[in-house]
Write an enzyme that holds these catalytic residues in place. Sequence first.
Site, PDB file in Angstrom:
ATOM      1  N   SER A  69       0.801  -1.224   0.000  1.00  0.00           N
ATOM      2  CA  SER A  69       0.000   0.000   0.000  1.00  0.00           C
ATOM      3  C   SER A  69       0.835   1.277   0.000  1.00  0.00           C
ATOM      4  O   SER A  69       1.550   1.529  -0.951  1.00  0.00           O
ATOM      5  CB  SER A  69      -0.942  -0.066   1.199  1.00  0.00           C
ATOM      6  OG  SER A  69      -1.941   0.887   1.072  1.00  0.00           O
ATOM      7  N   ALA A 393      -8.571  10.032   8.563  1.00  0.00           N
ATOM      8  CA  ALA A 393      -8.049  11.293   8.034  1.00  0.00           C
ATOM      9  C   ALA A 393      -7.144  11.038   6.834  1.00  0.00           C
ATOM     10  O   ALA A 393      -7.090  11.846   5.895  1.00  0.00           O
ATOM     11  CB  ALA A 393      -7.278  12.028   9.132  1.00  0.00           C
ATOM     12  N   ARG A 513       0.893   6.522  19.167  1.00  0.00           N
ATOM     13  CA  ARG A 513       0.494   5.116  19.016  1.00  0.00           C
ATOM     14  C   ARG A 513       1.488   4.409  18.102  1.00  0.00           C
ATOM     15  O   ARG A 513       2.056   5.035  17.183  1.00  0.00           O
ATOM     16  CB  ARG A 513      -0.933   4.993  18.447  1.00  0.00           C
ATOM     17  CG  ARG A 513      -1.153   5.709  17.139  1.00  0.00           C
ATOM     18  CD  ARG A 513      -2.503   5.382  16.510  1.00  0.00           C
ATOM     19  NE  ARG A 513      -2.517   4.057  15.922  1.00  0.00           N
ATOM     20  CZ  ARG A 513      -2.049   3.774  14.694  1.00  0.00           C
ATOM     21  NH1 ARG A 513      -1.525   4.709  13.929  1.00  0.00           N
ATOM     22  NH2 ARG A 513      -2.096   2.541  14.251  1.00  0.00           N
TER      23      ARG A 513
HETATM   24  C1  G16 Z   1      -3.315   0.839   6.416  1.00  0.00           C
HETATM   25  C2  G16 Z   1      -4.704   0.624   6.974  1.00  0.00           C
HETATM   26  C3  G16 Z   1      -5.300   1.932   7.423  1.00  0.00           C
HETATM   27  C4  G16 Z   1      -4.358   2.657   8.387  1.00  0.00           C
HETATM   28  C5  G16 Z   1      -2.969   2.763   7.768  1.00  0.00           C
HETATM   29  C6  G16 Z   1      -1.943   3.325   8.722  1.00  0.00           C
HETATM   30  O1  G16 Z   1      -3.374   1.658   5.288  1.00  0.00           O
HETATM   31  O2  G16 Z   1      -5.507   0.017   6.005  1.00  0.00           O
HETATM   32  O3  G16 Z   1      -6.531   1.689   8.024  1.00  0.00           O
HETATM   33  O4  G16 Z   1      -4.844   3.917   8.672  1.00  0.00           O
HETATM   34  O5  G16 Z   1      -2.510   1.474   7.371  1.00  0.00           O
HETATM   35  O6  G16 Z   1      -1.837   2.458   9.803  1.00  0.00           O
HETATM   36  P1  G16 Z   1      -0.717   2.624  10.874  1.00  0.00           P
HETATM   37  O7  G16 Z   1      -0.847   4.005  11.398  1.00  0.00           O
HETATM   38  O8  G16 Z   1      -1.019   1.567  11.894  1.00  0.00           O
HETATM   39  O9  G16 Z   1       0.612   2.442  10.189  1.00  0.00           O
HETATM   40  P2  G16 Z   1      -2.632   1.320   3.925  1.00  0.00           P
HETATM   41  O10 G16 Z   1      -3.035   2.401   2.996  1.00  0.00           O
HETATM   42  O11 G16 Z   1      -1.170   1.327   4.215  1.00  0.00           O
HETATM   43  O12 G16 Z   1      -3.160  -0.028   3.586  1.00  0.00           O
END
Ligand code: G16
Length: 555
Positions: A69, A393, A513
């Site tokens: 991603s 966000a 976090r």
């Molecule tokens: C993933 C999740 C999202 C999350 C993001 C960041 O996004 O699908 O729900 O907001 O990671 O997560 P963290 O703050 O735990 O790193 P993506 O776009 O990377 O698949």
Amino acid sequence: MPPRLDPDRVRDAASRFPPDADGDPPPYGTAGFRAQAPILPPVLLRCGLLAAIKSLAAGKMCGVMVTASHNPEEDNGAKLIGPVGEMMSPEWEDYANRLVAAGSDDQLAAEAAAIWRQEGIDSIDEGRGGPVGGVVVGCDNRPSAGLLVEAALAGVACTGVPVVRAGLQTTPQLHFRVRARNLGQPWGEADYYDRLAMGLAKASRDLVGDAVPGRWAAVGTDGLLLDCANGVGAAKAEALIARLREAGCGWRFDVRNVGPRGLNDRVGADHVEKQRALPLGFETVAKGARCCSIDGDADRLVYFAPDGKRGLTLFDGNKIAALLALYIKDALKGMPGIAETFKVGVVQTAYANGASTNYLKTELGLQPVMTSTGVKHLHREAASFDVGVYFEANGHGTVLFSNDLIAKLRKIEYEDEAARDLLAMAEVMNQAVGDALSGMLMVECILRRKVWGLKEWEDMYTDLPSRQLKVMVADRAVIKTTDAETRCIAPDSLQQGIDAAVARRKSGRAFARPSGTENVVRIYAEAASQGEADSLAKDVARLVHKLAGGIGPVP
Ligand code: G16
């Protein structure tokens, strides 16, 4: 031959994709597994195996998406897709961790057999859940995708469950396709574009050509500039636009950052939202132009407008959610007597700017529900409403419609324009997961329908100044949180320090976090002025660095 778990095949597959001696396998995180690509083949093997077991347990199709991603190009990962197009439940996340922790070939065969038994698969009769579904495997355009797809396919093959190679897909496309397949709907990639194009034609009330110039002028005649993060979404956006053209849509799109190299590197939704900086390739775009960014696998969407000084005005997931919620509320006004029976809700996380939460409460009369970070949490919460809007966000989100509501709307659609609008919205908005391309069409549609430019959208509310930082630490797991990740319960005294720093700022709010996708601790701060938000974020970053084993300089 009916599918069965063949321990010899599991051992053989495991020996072909052995664990990397130099890297510990990652835990299941916010959205599946993420790590540097070289350590992932054994993880993907296990994901394929688990998806096959899930598919047998449910008697339906499941999916594996090979993607990291928004992460850098050298990372990769896996997102697992359940039978209703959803992310895996916590119980199945535990299974995934168990399989990934099984280091030797024998341990893996034993662990898989244990899960197989636990799910009662040997005792599942042919009738339950209908015929065996299978596993569809897709990937984004990272160079490491090929080997990881092969590993996932080898995992599926251990069970004899049918497999579908979907090739290059956006994450939301794969979720959509799994869901559609299991609902007995057309589920090819072309069907995805058809559904969006047909939904948009209805949602825009056929304002798909240049028939109403006044409306076009209101949102700028230059159309939308789309930053595709050099990811898989570029080719898929082109295909979607081609389908829109066939359907008669004259809206203009300028697709940029189409790859293949430079994935997520100073481009894309994460860069725009976190750095508040223009993506590469947008340096000379005119002030105020309507632009949007998606991320590497096209499940995040943010809008922005260059400010003419190399900065930008951001329309993040909260602003998109507010626009969608307003549109829904307006549609419901056209259904007096019925609308009151619908439960409408909005789901946010702690990253939601305080001003957005306040807008939803005071202007729209909605009481947002807060969850931990992660689409999986927001999606589950949103599904409890008749109409559930959820957005992070960072631009992940969609609008879910309950089956019950869809059935009610269908009964009145012929005489009720508002019902038709909501049904059309349910077609455009991906019902399986947040989807940047579908969200983009809906935003474009709403702006045109409301005859709004970016100025009107911006004026819905003014964000409180905020700042996000990330701190590198040796082990992000030392940070433990509670209350939807808004308070730290470990390490000792971190929360007291944050509270004291917040108290020194007017309208201050801050939290820390651990990320579930990168090896960092994320910091969020907001306050009455940008200076205070910046200094609050820095104070919290210093505390985290000191108390949680920071590495390198404090950001
Ligand atoms: C993933 C999740 C999202 C999350 C993001 C960041 O996004 O699908 O729900 O907001 O990671 O997560 P963290 O703050 O735990 O790193 P993506 O776009 O990377 O698949």
